[in-house]
Write a protein that holds these residues in place. Structure first.
Motif, PDB file in Angstrom:
ATOM      1  N   PHE A  84       2.472   4.081  -3.718  1.00 49.66           N
ATOM      2  CA  PHE A  84       2.620   5.533  -3.871  1.00 49.66           C
ATOM      3  C   PHE A  84       4.075   5.909  -4.160  1.00 49.66           C
ATOM      4  O   PHE A  84       4.342   6.792  -4.978  1.00 49.66           O
ATOM      5  N   CYS A 102      -4.551   3.371  -3.546  1.00 47.56           N
ATOM      6  CA  CYS A 102      -5.731   3.884  -2.835  1.00 47.56           C
ATOM      7  C   CYS A 102      -6.711   2.759  -2.508  1.00 47.56           C
ATOM      8  O   CYS A 102      -7.184   2.631  -1.362  1.00 47.56           O
ATOM      9  N   CYS A 104      -7.875   0.666   1.204  1.00 39.19           N
ATOM     10  CA  CYS A 104      -9.225   0.391   1.725  1.00 39.19           C
ATOM     11  C   CYS A 104      -9.368  -1.069   2.137  1.00 39.19           C
ATOM     12  O   CYS A 104      -9.910  -1.383   3.202  1.00 39.19           O
ATOM     13  N   THR A 120       0.818  -1.217   0.000  1.00 44.20           N
ATOM     14  CA  THR A 120       0.000   0.000   0.000  1.00 44.20           C
ATOM     15  C   THR A 120       0.851   1.266   0.000  1.00 44.20           C
ATOM     16  O   THR A 120       0.703   2.111  -0.893  1.00 44.20           O
TER      17      THR A 120
END
Length: 327
Positions: A223, A249, A253, A219
């Motif tokens: 980025f 993104c 979640c 995660t």
């Protein structure tokens, strides 16, 4: 087949000049990302093998992830900037060439690692009872579903290879447009890739064979990876680095949901163990109404009329009603 046909002289020369002056900070970051991609998938591979099942992983998550990875890998291969970097390897040093191709290697390793998940998903798919995905509609995943997913992924990969080869041979100047189409397709597939998995995890109430450590690594890494590719390819490479921005993104979640389910499950387990331990205390007895029996003073009553204030060392533990021997 001329892979470099259609490249402009200005683009080739500018890319070669950029490779000859590598940024050591970006180079170090790119190497760490490459290793991080490889390491991040190992927990997922291990979890499926260790559990002996791919239960909990959505077939559509596998389908969309594999096809998205295929499009992303093909995108960076046919992208004009990437082809110019490969062409520059004829004139720059080996070190500069390797440093310039790390972006391609990163996407290639990511595609390969996810393809391994597809293979493990197929090999360890439950062949016994079917795997429900929606209790309200009674829809089910079967072995046939897993085979169909693998077959579609294979056909998609072949179609991308054939189309790319045909454009390289006949219309090399259209490769830039084809790269953008692949990038947009990869972004759309990546955008919806995690939706089936989020839905399935939500309905199951647990992560199953999905690896939380993998998502913990990937995660934030998505980025960083997106930023590294943006710095290497520039704004014109948006169709490449945008994929991983969207993926990060949605994976975040899913990670938040998975962690919440794991924390809830552990708290429930500890609560159950605590209740079991309390009921196993030696001498503890409950009445029919579920409450502990007590004596007249409110002390908890245990066997032979003893209560919680009875000394542990009490002779031979004879009852007070035992008759006194007559002399």
């Amino acid at each position: 087949m001329d892979f470099f046909k259609g490249l402009t002289t200005d683009l080739a020369s500018s890319r070669c000049e950029k490779l000859q002056a590598p940024s050591y900070l970006n180079l170090t970051l790119s190497i760490l990302i490459l290793l991080g991609i490889l390491v991040s998938y190992l927990p997922q591979h291990y979890r499926i093998i260790a559990r002996g099942t791919s239960e909990g992983i959505s077939p559509y998550f596998i389908l969309l992830g594999t096809t998205s990875g295929t499009c992303a890998f093909a995108n960076i291969l046919v992208l004009p900037a990437s082809r110019a970097d490969v062409a520059c390897c004829k004139t720059v040093s080996t070190f500069e060439c390797v440093a310039g191709l790390l972006g391609i290697a990163q996407v290639g390793v990511q595609w390969f690692c996810f393809s391994v998940i597809l293979l493990l998903f197929l090999v360890f798919f439950p062949r016994g009872p079917t795997l429900p995905i929606d209790e309200t509609e009674q829809q089910q995943y079967t072995w046939k579903t897993a085979v169909t997913v693998a077959f579609v992924c294979l056909l998609h990969g072949l179609a991308v290879i054939i189309t790319s080869a045909a454009l390289i041979l006949s219309r090399p100047y259209q490769l830039g447009t084809w790269a953008n189409i692949l990038g947009i397709t990869a972004t759309v597939l990546a955008a919806i890739q995690y939706l089936p998995q989020i839905w399935m995890t939500w309905h199951l109430g647990h992560v199953g064979s999905l690896s939380i450590p993998m998502m913990l690594i990937q995660t934030p890494g998505s980025f960083v990876w997106s930023g590294s590719l943006a710095a290497r390819l520039g704004i014109e490479g948006w169709s490449t680095w945008g994929v991983f921005l969207v993926t990060g993104c949605l994976q975040g979640c899913l990670l938040a949901m998975g962690i919440s389910f794991e924390v809830r499950a552990r708290m429930a387990k500890q609560s159950t163990e605590g209740e079991t331990h309390a009921r196993c205390i030696v001498g503890y007895m409950q009445g029919e109404n579920g409450q502990a029996e007590t004596d007249d003073e409110g002390g908890t009553l245990v066997e032979d009329g003893w209560n919680e204030r009875t000394p542990l060392l009490n002779g031979s533990r004879k009852s007070s009603q035992t008759p006194t021997p007559q002399r």
